[in-house]
Design a protein around this motif. Structure first.
Motif, PDB file in Angstrom:
ATOM      1  N   PHE A 298       0.841  -1.183   0.000  1.00 50.93           N
ATOM      2  CA  PHE A 298       0.000   0.000   0.000  1.00 50.93           C
ATOM      3  C   PHE A 298       0.886   1.246   0.000  1.00 50.93           C
ATOM      4  CE2 PHE A 298      -2.175  -3.521   1.882  1.00 50.93           C
ATOM      5  CZ  PHE A 298      -3.491  -3.440   1.439  1.00 50.93           C
ATOM      6  N   ALA A 299       0.315   2.367  -0.377  1.00 50.01           N
ATOM      7  CA  ALA A 299       1.054   3.631  -0.348  1.00 50.01           C
ATOM      8  C   ALA A 299       0.179   4.692   0.291  1.00 50.01           C
ATOM      9  CB  ALA A 299       1.466   4.053  -1.756  1.00 50.01           C
ATOM     10  N   ALA A 300       0.821   5.635   0.986  1.00 53.61           N
ATOM     11  CA  ALA A 300       0.071   6.674   1.685  1.00 53.61           C
ATOM     12  C   ALA A 300       0.870   7.965   1.744  1.00 53.61           C
ATOM     13  CB  ALA A 300      -0.266   6.204   3.107  1.00 53.61           C
ATOM     14  N   GLY A 301       0.159   9.078   1.726  1.00 56.75           N
ATOM     15  CA  GLY A 301       0.809  10.369   1.877  1.00 56.75           C
ATOM     16  C   GLY A 301       1.256  10.996   0.575  1.00 56.75           C
ATOM     17  N   ASP A 302       2.244  11.885   0.671  1.00 57.06           N
ATOM     18  CA  ASP A 302       2.652  12.698  -0.473  1.00 57.06           C
ATOM     19  C   ASP A 302       3.266  11.901  -1.613  1.00 57.06           C
ATOM     20  OD1 ASP A 302       1.800  14.776   1.049  1.00 57.06           O
ATOM     21  OD2 ASP A 302       3.734  15.787   1.225  1.00 57.06           O
ATOM     22  N   ILE A 303       3.697  10.690  -1.353  1.00 59.32           N
ATOM     23  CA  ILE A 303       4.298   9.874  -2.409  1.00 59.32           C
ATOM     24  C   ILE A 303       3.251   9.325  -3.368  1.00 59.32           C
ATOM     25  CG2 ILE A 303       4.200   7.610  -1.253  1.00 59.32           C
ATOM     26  CD1 ILE A 303       7.105   7.190  -2.267  1.00 59.32           C
TER      27      ILE A 303
END
Length: 306
Positions: A269-274
């Motif tokens: 999973f990916a989260a935030g500004d990236i």
């Protein structure tokens, strides 16, 4: 083996770890330098819900870190050098050790492009900003400058013109790159003055921004603009070098996810500004982190990990 390894200790990573702990999951944050990400370098924050009095970025980050640790989050300060996102068990290799987890959350954030000027870093938070929506309200009734010619720069100039009497919009070319509707809005706004074919050569002031020296690239003439705020909007670079070609990204390097923060690799999973998104703020990073962990918990339960 951990339930979740979170790479990056910014608002997204800390919130993901908080939600993991509350859900009874064993979580590890791996952070290269210090927790907080860009929020930790923000002078003051006045748009995070619940803090009606301004709070400094470092103070807000410290509260987030303490909250995550309260629920058992573990933080290791190491440099991640490689990750395995294809195996069922995810592996993270650092400069010190190798860690395994059922789920990987990528929260490495992004960094704004800088002009590379003397005093730029020194005055960050003291007149230099890379986020008009974050810091613009601090410059009410003050004259400011925006550097850039794309959509973000023009949007920033329009936003700042709501409460600033004068906004200089400095662009190194003689035409903006932004969409026409933004160009029209800027050129019709009496508070915004385009400064064409120009670059910022120097930031003026001793303890904070008191003005800037601007150079015309065609005539080589320079002039000083008396401003109290300099907003740099020349782009943002995602910290995605570690995972390029390992998960799907867009042309700019931002990780593509669905609404559940799931990448194109199961268990990653990916989260935030990236992540590819339209708004990069502390509050949206925190929301991403919460969603990523909730989705990760469902993934773990559905795969019946022992």
């Amino acid at each position: 083996m951990y339930d979740i390894i979170i790479i990056g200790g910014g608002a997204a990573g800390l919130t993901a770890a908080l939600y993991a702990g509350r859900g009874g999951l064993k979580a590890l944050i791996i952070e290269k330098m210090f927790v907080g990400g860009q929020a930790a370098t923000t002078y003051e924050v006045d748009n995070y819900p619940g803090f009606n009095e301004r709070i400094s970025g470092p103070d807000l980050v410290m509260k987030m870190e303490a909250h995550a640790k309260k629920f058992g989050a573990e933080i290791k300060y190491e440099d991640v050098v490689d990750v395995d996102v294809d195996s069922i068990v995810k592996t993270v290799k650092t400069n010190k050790s190798v860690y395994e987890a059922k789920v990987l959350i990528l929260a490495m954030g992004a960094n704004p492009k800088e002009l590379g000027l003397d005093k730029e870093k020194k005055f960050r938070g003291a007149g230099v900003s890379y986020c008009a929506t974050c810091d613009g309200a601090f410059y009410r009734d003050k004259e400011v400058a925006v550097v850039g010619g794309g959509d973000t720069a023009l949007e920033d100039a329009l936003f700042l013109a709501r409460f600033c009497p004068k906004v200089y919009l400095i662009h190194r070319r003689d035409a903006f790159r932004a969409v026409k509707v933004l160009q029209d809005a800027v050129l019709e706004n009496d508070k915004i003055e385009p400064v064409w074919d120009s670059t910022v050569e120097e930031i003026l002031g001793e303890d904070q921004v008191e003005g800037i020296k601007v150079k015309n690239l065609k005539t080589n003439e320079t002039k000083d603009l008396k401003v109290e705020g300099l907003f740099v909007a020349i782009g943002v670079v995602p910290n995605s070098g570690l995972i390029v070609k390992k998960v799907e990204t867009n042309n700019a390097g931002y990780i593509i996810t669905d609404e559940n923060m799931q990448t194109n690799k199961f268990g990653v999973f990916a989260a935030g500004d990236i992540r590819e998104k339209i708004l990069r703020q502390i509050v949206t990073a925190a929301a991403d982190g919460a969603i990523a962990t909730y989705a990760a918990e469902r993934y773990i339960n559905e795969n019946k990990w022992e």
